[in-house]
Design a protein around this motif. Structure first.
Motif, short mmCIF file in Angstrom:
data_model
loop_
_atom_site.label_atom_id
_atom_site.label_comp_id
_atom_site.label_asym_id
_atom_site.label_seq_id
_atom_site.Cartn_x
_atom_site.Cartn_y
_atom_site.Cartn_z
N LEU A 129 141.26 90.45 -82.93
CA LEU A 129 140.69 91.75 -83.31
C LEU A 129 139.22 91.85 -82.91
N PHE A 130 138.45 90.80 -83.16
CA PHE A 130 137.04 90.82 -82.78
C PHE A 130 136.87 90.95 -81.26
N SER A 131 137.65 90.19 -80.52
CA SER A 131 137.51 90.26 -79.06
C SER A 131 137.99 91.62 -78.55
N SER A 132 139.00 92.21 -79.19
CA SER A 132 139.47 93.53 -78.78
C SER A 132 138.39 94.58 -79.00
N THR A 133 137.73 94.51 -80.15
CA THR A 133 136.66 95.50 -80.40
C THR A 133 135.52 95.33 -79.40
N GLN A 134 135.20 94.09 -79.04
CA GLN A 134 134.15 93.87 -78.04
C GLN A 134 134.59 94.41 -76.69
N ASN A 135 135.84 94.20 -76.32
CA ASN A 135 136.34 94.73 -75.05
C ASN A 135 136.32 96.25 -75.04
N ILE A 136 136.70 96.87 -76.15
CA ILE A 136 136.67 98.33 -76.23
C ILE A 136 135.23 98.83 -76.09
N ARG A 137 134.30 98.17 -76.76
CA ARG A 137 132.89 98.56 -76.68
C ARG A 137 132.36 98.41 -75.25
N ASN A 192 134.16 98.44 -72.47
CA ASN A 192 134.80 99.46 -71.65
C ASN A 192 134.14 100.83 -71.84
N ARG A 193 133.78 101.15 -73.06
CA ARG A 193 133.11 102.42 -73.34
C ARG A 193 131.74 102.44 -72.66
N GLU A 194 130.99 101.35 -72.76
CA GLU A 194 129.69 101.28 -72.10
C GLU A 194 129.85 101.39 -70.59
N TYR A 195 130.89 100.75 -70.06
CA TYR A 195 131.14 100.82 -68.62
C TYR A 195 131.44 102.26 -68.19
N ARG A 196 132.26 102.95 -68.97
CA ARG A 196 132.58 104.36 -68.64
C ARG A 196 131.32 105.22 -68.71
N ASP A 197 130.48 105.00 -69.73
CA ASP A 197 129.24 105.76 -69.85
C ASP A 197 128.33 105.50 -68.65
N LEU A 198 128.20 104.23 -68.28
CA LEU A 198 127.36 103.91 -67.12
C LEU A 198 127.95 104.48 -65.83
N GLN A 199 129.27 104.46 -65.72
CA GLN A 199 129.93 105.03 -64.54
C GLN A 199 129.68 106.53 -64.47
N ARG A 200 129.80 107.20 -65.61
CA ARG A 200 129.57 108.64 -65.66
C ARG A 200 128.12 108.95 -65.29
N GLU A 201 127.19 108.17 -65.85
CA GLU A 201 125.76 108.37 -65.54
C GLU A 201 125.50 108.13 -64.06
N SER A 202 126.13 107.12 -63.51
CA SER A 202 125.98 106.83 -62.08
C SER A 202 126.52 107.97 -61.23
N ASP A 203 127.67 108.50 -61.62
CA ASP A 203 128.25 109.64 -60.89
C ASP A 203 127.34 110.86 -60.96
N GLU A 204 126.77 111.11 -62.14
CA GLU A 204 125.86 112.25 -62.29
C GLU A 204 124.62 112.07 -61.42
N ARG A 205 124.06 110.88 -61.40
CA ARG A 205 122.90 110.61 -60.55
C ARG A 205 123.25 110.77 -59.08
N GLN A 206 124.43 110.28 -58.72
CA GLN A 206 124.85 110.38 -57.33
C GLN A 206 125.03 111.85 -56.94
N GLN A 207 125.59 112.66 -57.82
CA GLN A 207 125.75 114.09 -57.53
C GLN A 207 124.39 114.76 -57.41
N ALA A 208 123.46 114.39 -58.30
CA ALA A 208 122.12 114.98 -58.24
C ALA A 208 121.44 114.60 -56.93
N LEU A 209 121.57 113.34 -56.53
CA LEU A 209 120.96 112.90 -55.28
C LEU A 209 121.63 113.58 -54.07
N THR A 210 122.94 113.75 -54.14
CA THR A 210 123.64 114.45 -53.06
C THR A 210 123.15 115.90 -52.96
N ALA A 211 123.00 116.55 -54.11
CA ALA A 211 122.49 117.93 -54.12
C ALA A 211 121.07 117.97 -53.55
N GLU A 212 120.25 117.01 -53.92
CA GLU A 212 118.88 116.96 -53.41
C GLU A 212 118.88 116.72 -51.90
#
Length: 137
Positions: free
Chosen positions: A58-66, A68-88
């Protein structure tokens, strides 16, 4: 390599626990506060081991979920930055096209201006020649 070492250590620990449990076959009285149960010590050891494994899972599962969530957030932020740079980049390309067009127009106007001056000089020379001709008649 790290997984292999972990697997080997896990197997050794499981064997040690099994040997320890086999050496303790006598029945013990386990009290849960509201009731007590008599069971073989081997079952109690295996039951406690199972509960410990579930807690670790259970502890390792919660860490993996956390993570994965951080990874998705960073991926989303990276995509947003990439779109902004592409627009620029697209905006800079448009600015470059505009400046290139201005430069071509500017150099074209300079050429036209130079040609207009040549035409004016030629017209003035023609007029002078016409005047000379008319004065010679």
């Amino acid at each position: 390599m790290k997984k292999q070492v972990t697997t080997i250590i896990s197997i050794v620990l499981i064997i040690l626990i099994a040997i320890f449990a086999m050496l303790n076959l006598e029945k013990v009285n386990v009290s849960f506060g509201f009731t007590s149960v008599e069971m073989p010590l081997i079952l109690l050891i295996l039951f406690c081991l199972l509960i410990g494994a579930l807690i670790i899972f259970l502890f390792s599962s919660t860490q993996n979920i956390r993570k994965n969530r951080e990874y998705r957030d960073l991926q989303r932020e990276s995509d947003e930055r990439q779109q902004a740079l592409t627009a620029e980049i697209d905006q800079l390309k448009e600015s470059l096209k505009t400046l290139d067009t201005r430069l071509k127009n500017s150099s074209g106007k300079q050429e036209i201006g130079a040609k207009d001056q040549q035409i004016d000089k030629l017209k003035s020379e023609i007029e002078k020649l016409n005047q000379k001709l008319s004065s010679q008649k």
